[in-house]
Design a protein around this motif. Structure first.
Motif, short mmCIF file in Angstrom:
data_model
loop_
_atom_site.label_atom_id
_atom_site.label_comp_id
_atom_site.label_asym_id
_atom_site.label_seq_id
_atom_site.Cartn_x
_atom_site.Cartn_y
_atom_site.Cartn_z
N VAL A 1 58.43 -59.75 10.59
CA VAL A 1 57.18 -60.09 10.79
C VAL A 1 56.33 -59.32 9.74
CG1 VAL A 1 55.17 -59.50 12.23
CG2 VAL A 1 57.31 -60.31 13.36
N ILE A 2 56.82 -58.17 9.38
CA ILE A 2 56.11 -57.45 8.41
C ILE A 2 56.32 -58.41 6.83
CG2 ILE A 2 55.87 -55.50 6.70
CD1 ILE A 2 56.46 -53.77 9.23
N ALA A 3 57.75 -58.68 6.48
CA ALA A 3 58.00 -59.31 5.32
C ALA A 3 57.02 -60.61 5.37
CB ALA A 3 59.27 -59.50 5.12
N GLN A 4 57.22 -61.50 6.52
CA GLN A 4 56.45 -62.58 6.46
C GLN A 4 55.05 -62.52 6.24
OE1 GLN A 4 57.65 -65.63 9.61
NE2 GLN A 4 58.94 -63.77 10.31
N THR A 5 54.56 -61.42 6.79
CA THR A 5 53.02 -61.33 6.62
C THR A 5 52.57 -60.88 5.25
OG1 THR A 5 52.71 -60.40 8.87
CG2 THR A 5 51.04 -59.89 7.65
N VAL A 6 53.67 -60.22 4.66
CA VAL A 6 53.23 -59.85 3.23
C VAL A 6 53.34 -60.95 2.33
CG1 VAL A 6 54.12 -58.46 1.06
CG2 VAL A 6 53.81 -57.21 3.54
N LEU A 7 54.15 -61.71 2.71
CA LEU A 7 54.42 -62.93 1.82
C LEU A 7 53.34 -64.03 1.91
CD1 LEU A 7 58.34 -63.29 1.94
CD2 LEU A 7 57.01 -62.42 -0.12
N LEU A 8 52.92 -64.16 3.09
CA LEU A 8 51.79 -64.97 3.41
C LEU A 8 50.59 -64.51 2.90
CD1 LEU A 8 50.96 -67.46 5.20
CD2 LEU A 8 50.38 -66.07 6.79
N HIS A 9 50.19 -63.13 2.70
CA HIS A 9 49.31 -62.49 2.10
C HIS A 9 48.93 -62.74 0.55
CE1 HIS A 9 45.64 -59.79 2.73
NE2 HIS A 9 46.26 -58.91 1.80
N LEU A 10 50.50 -62.39 0.27
CA LEU A 10 50.54 -62.57 -1.38
C LEU A 10 50.18 -63.93 -1.88
CD1 LEU A 10 53.85 -60.49 -2.13
CD2 LEU A 10 51.34 -59.88 -2.46
N GLN A 11 50.56 -64.96 -0.91
CA GLN A 11 50.49 -66.50 -1.21
C GLN A 11 49.25 -66.76 -1.31
OE1 GLN A 11 51.82 -69.20 1.72
NE2 GLN A 11 53.39 -69.75 0.23
N HIS A 12 48.30 -66.39 -0.53
CA HIS A 12 46.66 -66.74 -0.56
C HIS A 12 46.08 -65.92 -1.65
CE1 HIS A 12 44.58 -63.72 1.60
NE2 HIS A 12 45.54 -63.66 2.70
N HIS A 13 46.56 -64.81 -1.97
CA HIS A 13 45.96 -64.02 -2.97
C HIS A 13 46.12 -64.46 -4.42
CE1 HIS A 13 43.37 -61.22 -1.38
NE2 HIS A 13 44.39 -60.94 -0.54
N GLY A 14 47.33 -65.61 -4.61
CA GLY A 14 47.93 -66.01 -5.76
C GLY A 14 48.75 -65.14 -6.39
N LEU A 15 49.31 -64.12 -5.57
CA LEU A 15 50.33 -63.23 -6.20
C LEU A 15 51.71 -63.62 -6.19
CD1 LEU A 15 48.69 -59.91 -5.13
CD2 LEU A 15 48.59 -61.04 -7.35
N LEU A 16 51.94 -64.92 -5.81
CA LEU A 16 53.56 -65.65 -5.91
C LEU A 16 53.36 -66.36 -7.14
CD1 LEU A 16 54.02 -66.43 -2.19
CD2 LEU A 16 54.89 -64.43 -3.62
N TYR A 17 54.04 -66.12 -8.15
CA TYR A 17 53.84 -66.75 -9.53
C TYR A 17 54.58 -67.95 -9.81
CZ TYR A 17 51.88 -62.06 -10.09
OH TYR A 17 51.09 -60.82 -9.79
N THR A 18 55.52 -68.32 -9.10
CA THR A 18 56.32 -69.53 -9.51
C THR A 18 56.60 -70.44 -8.32
OG1 THR A 18 58.47 -68.64 -8.72
CG2 THR A 18 57.54 -68.06 -11.07
N PRO A 19 56.70 -71.95 -8.48
CA PRO A 19 56.83 -72.61 -7.38
C PRO A 19 58.28 -72.11 -6.46
CG PRO A 19 56.67 -73.76 -9.62
CD PRO A 19 56.73 -72.40 -9.68
N ASN A 20 59.24 -71.40 -7.39
CA ASN A 20 60.36 -70.93 -6.52
C ASN A 20 59.92 -70.06 -5.46
OD1 ASN A 20 61.83 -72.64 -8.05
ND2 ASN A 20 62.78 -71.01 -9.35
N MET A 21 59.01 -68.90 -5.85
CA MET A 21 58.56 -67.83 -4.91
C MET A 21 57.78 -68.55 -3.67
SD MET A 21 56.97 -64.81 -7.44
CE MET A 21 57.97 -63.56 -7.84
N TRP A 22 57.08 -69.86 -3.97
CA TRP A 22 56.21 -70.41 -3.04
C TRP A 22 57.24 -70.95 -2.10
CZ3 TRP A 22 51.01 -70.88 -2.33
CH2 TRP A 22 50.43 -71.76 -1.31
N ASP A 23 58.32 -71.65 -2.67
CA ASP A 23 59.61 -72.27 -1.88
C ASP A 23 60.02 -71.36 -0.99
OD1 ASP A 23 58.57 -74.68 -2.70
OD2 ASP A 23 60.19 -75.04 -4.29
N ALA A 24 60.34 -70.29 -1.63
CA ALA A 24 61.38 -69.33 -0.80
C ALA A 24 60.39 -68.74 0.35
CB ALA A 24 61.82 -68.22 -1.82
N THR A 25 59.12 -68.50 0.11
CA THR A 25 58.23 -68.08 1.20
C THR A 25 58.11 -69.05 2.24
OG1 THR A 25 56.78 -66.82 -0.39
CG2 THR A 25 55.81 -67.51 1.97
N THR A 26 58.09 -70.26 1.93
CA THR A 26 58.12 -71.27 3.00
C THR A 26 59.43 -71.31 3.86
OG1 THR A 26 56.50 -72.61 1.86
CG2 THR A 26 57.62 -73.71 3.48
#
Length: 156
Positions: free
Chosen positions: A97-122
């Motif tokens: 839950v913590i990892a998912q929350t952090v990644l979702l938070h990074l996603q909406h703050h624009g701190l996931l820098y590549t499409p691969n990161m976005w896809d891996a988060t999803t």
């Protein structure tokens, strides 16, 4: 939590000494070839109660030393955020839950820098054993992103 975050954020290190201060250690550091170094600190409610000033000083020391470009503090409830990228998680939340929350938070703050990161988060949000929902989230933007993404995530 570190392992799950490494899946998305790439190469990570744990317990890195903060330059210029032998008493401070950064909990997690993620370095990606396409973006800045991201520091992550976990602040448990018991150990970090009434320590906002020292936690904030540590964040600035990490950034000023160049160890990380940004620091995200994961703060366990009832602690409050002290920095612009900090996030609050429920008490005794699971690593998933913590990892998912952090990644979702990074996603909406624009701190996931590549499409691969976005896809891996999803992918992580989709494959997680424990699904993230509003009861886990304290950030209104995270709630909105999760609600809009929910229509794209397959049901279990």
């Amino acid at each position: 939590m570190f392992t799950l975050l490494s899946f998305v954020l790439g190469r990570g290190e744990r317990d890195i000494p903060v330059p210029g201060d032998r008493r401070m250690w950064l909990d997690m550091l993620f370095t990606h070839e396409y973006g800045p170094r991201l520091g992550i600190e976990y602040d448990g409610a018991y150990w970090h109660k009434d320590r906002e000033e020292s936690d904030e000083r540590k964040t600035w020391r990490i950034i000023d030393s160049g160890l990380a470009h940004e620091v995200v503090r994961i703060r366990e409830e009832p602690l409050e955020v002290i920095g612009r990228y900090d996030i609050v998680v429920p008490p005794h939340a699971t690593a998933g839950v913590i990892a998912q929350t952090v990644l979702l938070h990074l996603q909406h703050h624009g701190l996931l820098y590549t499409p691969n990161m976005w896809d891996a988060t999803t992918g992580l949000l989709t494959a997680a054993r424990e699904r993230l929902d509003e009861r886990h989230l304290r950030c209104e933007d995270c709630i909105n992103v999760l609600a809009s993404a929910a229509r794209y995530l397959p049901l279990l």
